[in-house]
Design a protein around this motif. Structure first.
Motif, PDB file in Angstrom:
ATOM      1  N   ILE A  58      41.923  39.069  39.491  1.00  0.00           N
ATOM      2  CA  ILE A  58      42.072  39.402  40.668  1.00  0.00           C
ATOM      3  C   ILE A  58      41.948  40.851  41.503  1.00  0.00           C
ATOM      4  O   ILE A  58      41.198  40.832  41.577  1.00  0.00           O
ATOM      5  CB  ILE A  58      43.512  38.657  41.090  1.00  0.00           C
ATOM      6  N   LYS A  59      42.508  41.672  40.446  1.00  0.00           N
ATOM      7  CA  LYS A  59      42.113  43.227  40.269  1.00  0.00           C
ATOM      8  C   LYS A  59      40.987  43.267  40.626  1.00  0.00           C
ATOM      9  O   LYS A  59      40.542  44.332  41.358  1.00  0.00           O
ATOM     10  CB  LYS A  59      43.154  43.485  39.758  1.00  0.00           C
ATOM     11  N   HIS A  60      39.961  43.221  39.220  1.00  0.00           N
ATOM     12  CA  HIS A  60      38.632  43.210  39.718  1.00  0.00           C
ATOM     13  C   HIS A  60      37.895  42.716  40.821  1.00  0.00           C
ATOM     14  O   HIS A  60      37.643  43.653  41.086  1.00  0.00           O
ATOM     15  CB  HIS A  60      37.832  43.015  37.876  1.00  0.00           C
ATOM     16  N   CYS A  61      37.806  41.840  40.812  1.00  0.00           N
ATOM     17  CA  CYS A  61      37.472  40.958  41.916  1.00  0.00           C
ATOM     18  C   CYS A  61      38.128  41.799  43.549  1.00  0.00           C
ATOM     19  O   CYS A  61      36.731  42.087  44.631  1.00  0.00           O
ATOM     20  CB  CYS A  61      37.396  39.534  42.110  1.00  0.00           C
ATOM     21  N   LEU A  62      39.243  42.044  43.291  1.00  0.00           N
ATOM     22  CA  LEU A  62      39.555  43.029  44.753  1.00  0.00           C
ATOM     23  C   LEU A  62      38.673  44.282  44.969  1.00  0.00           C
ATOM     24  O   LEU A  62      38.831  45.122  46.167  1.00  0.00           O
ATOM     25  CB  LEU A  62      41.173  42.672  44.635  1.00  0.00           C
ATOM     26  N   ALA A  63      39.105  44.367  43.275  1.00  0.00           N
ATOM     27  CA  ALA A  63      38.177  46.306  43.941  1.00  0.00           C
ATOM     28  C   ALA A  63      37.105  46.126  44.595  1.00  0.00           C
ATOM     29  O   ALA A  63      36.221  46.949  44.978  1.00  0.00           O
ATOM     30  CB  ALA A  63      38.468  46.897  42.545  1.00  0.00           C
ATOM     31  N   VAL A  64      35.994  45.096  43.317  1.00  0.00           N
ATOM     32  CA  VAL A  64      35.073  45.317  43.766  1.00  0.00           C
ATOM     33  C   VAL A  64      34.577  44.239  45.715  1.00  0.00           C
ATOM     34  O   VAL A  64      33.634  45.006  45.745  1.00  0.00           O
ATOM     35  CB  VAL A  64      33.970  44.085  43.075  1.00  0.00           C
TER      36      VAL A  64
END
Ligand SMILES: [Fe+2]
Length: 189
Positions: free
Chosen positions: A22-28
């Motif tokens: 989730i964190k990775h996708c929010l960053a991208v």
């Protein structure tokens, strides 16, 4: 279909509940929204592309990654250009990155996570982050060793911009997104 954050998030929540992903996708997503502003794209569409680019990764993490994502997106009604951008972020799919959106997604996928990793070891996180701090960590081979340095640089080359400029576009986008997410009770960290 009308592509916006709301319906992208709905699909996202059906497939992803792993905190790190989730964190990775929010960053991208944040990086893509910033890129849209920089390169003249639609932040809602480009943001959705960032949010959904790893849609199949939790269920199919290894060799099947990106085998299922395109179908999931197609069934949800996303257009070909959007799906091609998602496919294009995996070099192994051999999908040419023809649009600015596709090139940006490839360029920010690893870089956004790398910058978050740099932020994690700074007391002020993203605040006041300069290219120098990122560059130092790129040279440090032991730091976030899973991140392919050459791939990050290749992304900037494909966009035809200096790597340094790409880094700062992503840093600025993430700073802005972190503030917005905090207001929604979320965080990139
Ligand atoms: Fe990713």
């Amino acid at each position: 279909m009308d592509i916006n954050r709301e319906n992208a998030l709905e699909l996202f929540n059906e497939w992803i509940d792993s905190e790190s992903l989730i964190k990775h996708c929010l960053a991208v997503e944040g990086a893509m929204r910033g890129c849209a502003e920089e390169f003249g794209g639609d932040p809602e569409v480009w943001g959705a592309c960032g949010l959904l680019h790893d849609i199949d990764f939790q269920k199919y993490p290894d060799s099947e990654h990106l085998e299922h994502g395109p179908k999931i997106l197609e069934e949800a009604g996303y257009p070909e250009e959007f799906i091609d951008a998602v496919k294009g972020h995996g070099d192994f799919t051999n999908t040419p990155r023809e649009t600015k959106m596709a090139k940006c997604l490839y360029a920010v996928d690893q870089l956004a996570s790398f910058i978050i990793a740099v932020g994690l070891v700074r007391p002020t996180k993203l605040e006041g982050m300069k290219y120098k701090s990122v560059k130092k960590k790129i040279k440090d081979k032991a730091f976030a060793r899973a991140v392919d340095r050459d791939e990050m640089k290749k992304g900037a080359d494909e966009l035809g911009i200096e790597f340094k400029d790409l880094v700062m576009i992503v840093v600025n986008s993430l700073q802005k997104r972190e503030k917005e997410l905090n207001e929604m009770g979320q965080s990139l960290f």
